[in-house]
Design a protein around this motif. Structure first.
Motif, mmCIF file in Angstrom:
data_model
loop_
_atom_site.group_PDB
_atom_site.id
_atom_site.type_symbol
_atom_site.label_atom_id
_atom_site.label_comp_id
_atom_site.label_asym_id
_atom_site.label_seq_id
_atom_site.Cartn_x
_atom_site.Cartn_y
_atom_site.Cartn_z
ATOM 1 N N ASP A 1 -1.621 -9.899 -8.107
ATOM 2 C CA ASP A 1 -2.726 -9.217 -8.778
ATOM 3 C C ASP A 1 -2.651 -7.731 -8.480
ATOM 4 O O ASP A 1 -2.084 -7.316 -7.452
ATOM 5 N N LYS A 2 -3.216 -6.954 -9.392
ATOM 6 C CA LYS A 2 -3.141 -5.507 -9.248
ATOM 7 C C LYS A 2 -4.152 -5.006 -8.224
ATOM 8 O O LYS A 2 -5.286 -5.488 -8.152
ATOM 9 N N GLY A 3 -3.715 -3.993 -7.486
ATOM 10 C CA GLY A 3 -4.630 -3.270 -6.636
ATOM 11 C C GLY A 3 -5.190 -2.070 -7.385
ATOM 12 O O GLY A 3 -5.371 -2.118 -8.601
ATOM 13 N N ASP A 4 -5.395 -0.985 -6.670
ATOM 14 C CA ASP A 4 -5.995 0.194 -7.289
ATOM 15 C C ASP A 4 -4.991 1.107 -7.991
ATOM 16 O O ASP A 4 -5.365 1.856 -8.886
ATOM 17 N N TYR B 1 0.845 -1.179 0.000
ATOM 18 C CA TYR B 1 0.000 0.000 0.000
ATOM 19 C C TYR B 1 0.885 1.234 0.000
ATOM 20 O O TYR B 1 2.008 1.212 0.503
ATOM 21 N N TYR C 1 -1.235 -7.119 -4.669
ATOM 22 C CA TYR C 1 -1.370 -8.114 -3.632
ATOM 23 C C TYR C 1 -1.073 -9.498 -4.205
ATOM 24 O O TYR C 1 -1.062 -9.683 -5.424
ATOM 25 N N GLN D 1 -4.131 0.433 -2.299
ATOM 26 C CA GLN D 1 -3.464 -0.838 -2.544
ATOM 27 C C GLN D 1 -2.756 -0.807 -3.894
ATOM 28 O O GLN D 1 -3.334 -0.429 -4.916
#
Lengths: 116, 113
Positions: free
Chosen positions: B56-59, B35, B48, B45
């Motif tokens: 995998d992609k966060g925001d 984060y 993760y 984020q």
């Protein structure tokens, strides 16, 4: 896109008073978390709320979740100075195509200051 | 002692100079995440990972890379840092699952000049 909004963003309280922090989110979810961050420090987990109507309490803090209203509350009872910190809620949503977890979206945080 | 260890705590660098922020956990956690924290924006984020070799992609993944070759390590790589990546970064881990709370590292304050 999931939006998570907390209010108030700043809260100045007197010791002994009660108050509530609100966390609204924009997409269906039944997984909501509350965290605390002391100034200059890392985050610490407070509560995990996993179903509609869930209520958790620890000391002077009580958290609840209303998934139909997409709302969680963090209630502070008889505030003391040690509760001064920033409080974050975070929502976990399912990925498209199936259930999953792990994609957390945080609110902006509520900075709580408790005065004597 | 169970912990999530990030290094370095503070880092000042210049635009374009590749850097890596390390994150290691000793709790045998399957889930790890990164984060960034910016004033008024809360935590966002970046990436993760559910398990080894699964990320995998966060925001806000743009400008960042991660890898999960081992269960305990989840480094964050900035291939070409820019000033808008100046931020406070946190790594976190958990056993995974709906009711598992996150354990956070101490944070890395990054300044890109």
């Amino acid at each position: 896109e999931l939006k998570v909004e907390q209010n108030p963003l700043f809260l100045s309280m007197q010791e002994g008073k009660n108050y509530t922090i609100y966390c609204n989110y924009s997409t269906t979810s039944d997984r909501l978390y509350w965290y605390r961050q002391d100034p200059g420090k890392s985050l610490e987990s407070l509560f995990v709320l996993l179903s509609n109507g869930a209520v958790k309490q620890e000391g002077r803090l009580m958290a609840s979740l209303d998934t139909k209203a997409r709302l969680s509350t963090l209630h502070i009872t008889a505030a003391v100075h040690d509760l001064s910190a920033t409080y974050f809620c975070a929502v976990d949503i399912d990925r498209v195509g199936g259930t999953s977890y792990g994609k957390l979206t945080f609110g902006q945080g509520t900075i709580l200051t408790v005065h004597p | 002692e169970a912990q999530v260890t990030q290094n370095p705590r503070y880092l000042i660098t210049v635009t374009g100079k590749k850097l890596t922020v390390t994150c290691s956990q000793n709790m045998n956690h399957e889930y790890m995440s990164w984060y960034r924290q910016d004033p008024g924006l809360g935590l966002r984020q970046i990436y993760y990972s559910m398990n080894v070799e699964v990320t995998d992609k966060g925001d806000v993944p743009e400008g960042y890379k991660v890898s999960r070759k081992e269960k305990r390590n989840f480094p964050l790589i900035l291939e070409s840092p820019s000033p808008n990546q100046t931020s406070l970064y946190f790594c976190a881990s958990s056993f995974g699952g709906r009711n598992e709370k996150l354990f956070f590292g101490s944070g890395t304050q990054l300044s890109v000049l």
